[in-house]
Enzyme design. Structure first.
Site, PDB file in Angstrom:
ATOM      1  N   HIS A 133       1.211  -1.043   0.328  1.00  0.00           N
ATOM      2  CA  HIS A 133       0.462  -0.203   0.005  1.00  0.00           C
ATOM      3  C   HIS A 133       0.837   1.940  -0.259  1.00  0.00           C
ATOM      4  O   HIS A 133       0.696   1.665   0.958  1.00  0.00           O
ATOM      5  CB  HIS A 133      -1.012  -0.143   1.325  1.00  0.00           C
ATOM      6  CG  HIS A 133      -2.171  -1.243   1.171  1.00  0.00           C
ATOM      7  ND1 HIS A 133      -2.773  -1.333  -0.209  1.00  0.00           N
ATOM      8  CD2 HIS A 133      -2.857  -1.577   2.281  1.00  0.00           C
ATOM      9  CE1 HIS A 133      -3.499  -2.238   0.501  1.00  0.00           C
ATOM     10  NE2 HIS A 133      -3.534  -2.915   1.384  1.00  0.00           N
ATOM     11  N   HIS A 207      -9.666   1.980   0.318  1.00  0.00           N
ATOM     12  CA  HIS A 207      -9.359   1.140   1.095  1.00  0.00           C
ATOM     13  C   HIS A 207     -10.699   1.280   1.895  1.00  0.00           C
ATOM     14  O   HIS A 207     -10.501   0.403   3.524  1.00  0.00           O
ATOM     15  CB  HIS A 207      -8.041   1.339   1.857  1.00  0.00           C
ATOM     16  CG  HIS A 207      -7.783  -0.529   1.901  1.00  0.00           C
ATOM     17  ND1 HIS A 207      -8.355  -1.287   3.033  1.00  0.00           N
ATOM     18  CD2 HIS A 207      -6.699  -1.278   2.408  1.00  0.00           C
ATOM     19  CE1 HIS A 207      -8.216  -2.230   3.206  1.00  0.00           C
ATOM     20  NE2 HIS A 207      -6.274  -2.376   2.724  1.00  0.00           N
ATOM     21  N   GLU A 347     -11.593  -3.651  -3.074  1.00  0.00           N
ATOM     22  CA  GLU A 347     -10.659  -2.458  -3.314  1.00  0.00           C
ATOM     23  C   GLU A 347     -10.656  -2.509  -4.580  1.00  0.00           C
ATOM     24  O   GLU A 347      -9.840  -3.660  -5.008  1.00  0.00           O
ATOM     25  CB  GLU A 347      -9.421  -3.127  -2.778  1.00  0.00           C
ATOM     26  CG  GLU A 347      -9.468  -2.781  -0.966  1.00  0.00           C
ATOM     27  CD  GLU A 347      -8.409  -3.434  -0.779  1.00  0.00           C
ATOM     28  OE1 GLU A 347      -7.162  -3.197  -0.986  1.00  0.00           O
ATOM     29  OE2 GLU A 347      -8.870  -4.284   0.412  1.00  0.00           O
TER      30      GLU A 347
HETATM   31  C1  GLA Z   1      -5.434  -5.343   1.847  1.00  0.00           C
HETATM   32  C2  GLA Z   1      -4.120  -6.487   2.082  1.00  0.00           C
HETATM   33  C3  GLA Z   1      -4.683  -7.065   3.238  1.00  0.00           C
HETATM   34  C4  GLA Z   1      -4.048  -5.327   4.196  1.00  0.00           C
HETATM   35  C5  GLA Z   1      -4.796  -4.804   3.946  1.00  0.00           C
HETATM   36  C6  GLA Z   1      -4.863  -3.878   4.990  1.00  0.00           C
HETATM   37  O1  GLA Z   1      -6.474  -5.741   1.294  1.00  0.00           O
HETATM   38  O2  GLA Z   1      -4.529  -7.399   0.274  1.00  0.00           O
HETATM   39  O3  GLA Z   1      -3.603  -8.142   3.522  1.00  0.00           O
HETATM   40  O4  GLA Z   1      -2.886  -5.593   4.108  1.00  0.00           O
HETATM   41  O5  GLA Z   1      -4.928  -4.767   2.858  1.00  0.00           O
HETATM   42  O6  GLA Z   1      -4.690  -4.362   6.393  1.00  0.00           O
END
Ligand code: GLA
Length: 383
Positions: A133, A207, A347
């Site tokens: 991220h 997110h 997402e």
């Molecule tokens: C995304 C990732 C997860 C986790 C979340 C945040 O969905 O794929 O593995 O890191 O973000 O916690």
């Protein structure tokens, strides 16, 4: 002539403030209020967008996060359907990306490095061996510039941010613009665009964690939500949640959501990919209808409240994540502890680790090009 014109306009305005049931609707508005400061003393604001149906989206300039989203249930009762915090401090300390804009690269980049034109770029390993991220301080931890902008179909907020050349190891000055529009059709539309002055990689998303039964004291889990995903294939992962490169058929696996299925129906199965993810934490390869500017990616219905959310996107993938890492340590709005499976994320994105996977759709952005994607979360009610 002039008088008739004004009578007509006034009549139209009056009509537009009446809902189908004859009740007087709230009028649409956008308000701005100060929402505290970052530890560096930077001012943070909260914008509240309200549409003509009374649906409300609150968005903070800190990380561009959607802080609350109030949508009606089948009886017209508004309820907040996203996880978040009551104040900016929660977002400053938070590690779960609640509601935030994610960038410069959403999801993981394997071994925290990638190569462009023979040059290797090294990123922070903030998720075991990998980059997650956007790195140590991603777009979710930045204060964005905000401006209300006119929109023909609702209330719109423009957020902009300049990610400097070299920030978190990524090349190129990246000018990012995200427009949130709360439409009068009860959609939260998110348009992402970006330009660069050096070849780079970009993958932007939001997110938000949803629980359509409503969040707050006494809230439950999301295992009973009925989910449909428009995907025939998904991208299996290794133990670090990096795609192996395979596009695997969902048929005959717990990843088959082509027909509406309860999120919890197969979440505890001992299938290998479910075990690796600790539940669902996978990218689905979306069916795109050729020629369609935007396609349906997923539909979720919560049986008790009747709330329905559709996700529409121009993106090729969606990460379906079931809050597997939520462990009750984050206390959100109203002091509620957010536990495992208390919310889910959809997402929209390019596939994880695309910079290292030549067979995946490209995430490269060149100078002179414009990155532009759109995702819509549309709310309604079912049976
Ligand atoms: C995304 C990732 C997860 C986790 C979340 C945040 O969905 O794929 O593995 O890191 O973000 O916690």
């Amino acid at each position: 002539m002039k008088r008739l014109f004004w009578i007509t306009i006034t009549g139209a305005l009056l009509m537009s403030t009446l809902t189908a049931s004859g009740a007087r609707a709230k009028s649409a508005s956008t308000t701005k209020s100060p929402w505290g400061k970052t530890p560096d003393g930077e001012q943070v604001d909260l914008y509240t967008l309200t549409n003509k149906n009374g649906v409300e989206a609150a968005i903070t300039t800190y990380g561009g996060a959607v802080v609350s989203l109030k949508v009606p249930d089948r009886n017209g009762k508004l309820g907040d359907v996203v996880l978040g915090f009551d104040s900016v401090d929660g977002y400053v300390e938070g590690k779960s990306y609640f509601g935030a804009i994610i960038g410069r690269y959403g999801n993981r980049i394997g071994h925290a490095q990638f190569t462009l034109d023979g040059k290797t770029y090294t990123l922070a390993k903030n998720n075991v061996e990998n980059s997650l991220h956007g790195g140590t301080k991603g777009f979710n931890k930045m204060v964005w510039k905000a401006k209300e902008i006119p929109a023909k179909d609702g209330q719109a907020l423009e957020l902009t941010y300049l990610s400097k050349d070299g920030e978190e190891g990524f090349p190129g000055n990246l000018k990012v613009r995200v427009v949130y529009t709360l439409t009068d059709s009860n959609e939260l539309k998110i348009e992402y665009s970006a330009t660069t002055d050096k070849k780079t990689v970009v993958n932007l998303t939001n997110h938000s964690y949803f629980n359509l039964a409503g969040v707050g004291p006494g809230m439950g889990d999301i295992l009973g939500h009925m989910l449909m995903i428009e995907a025939d294939k998904f991208t299996p992962v290794d133990s670090g949640l990096i795609p192996t490169g395979e596009l695997r058929d969902v048929a005959g696996t717990p990843f088959d959501f082509r027909q509406p299925t309860a999120i919890g129906a197969r979440i505890n199965s001992d299938e290998e990919q479910i075990k690796l993810g600790g539940g669902y934490d996978h990218n689905f390869v979306l069916r795109r209808k050729p020629g369609d500017p935007i396609s349906l990616a997923a539909r979720v219905e919560e049986p008790k409240t009747g709330r329905v959310m559709e996700v529409w996107t121009t993106e090729p993938g969606v990460q379906f994540y079931t809050g597997n890492f939520l462990d009750g340590s984050a206390h959100g709005k109203g002091g509620v502890a957010y536990t495992k499976r208390s919310a889910f994320c959809l997402e929209t994105q390019h596939f994880p680790d695309s910079p290292n996977q030549p067979k995946f759709p490209s995430v490269v952005l060149n100078p002179g090009e414009r990155y532009h994607t759109t995702t819509i979360y549309k709310f309604s009610t079912g049976k």
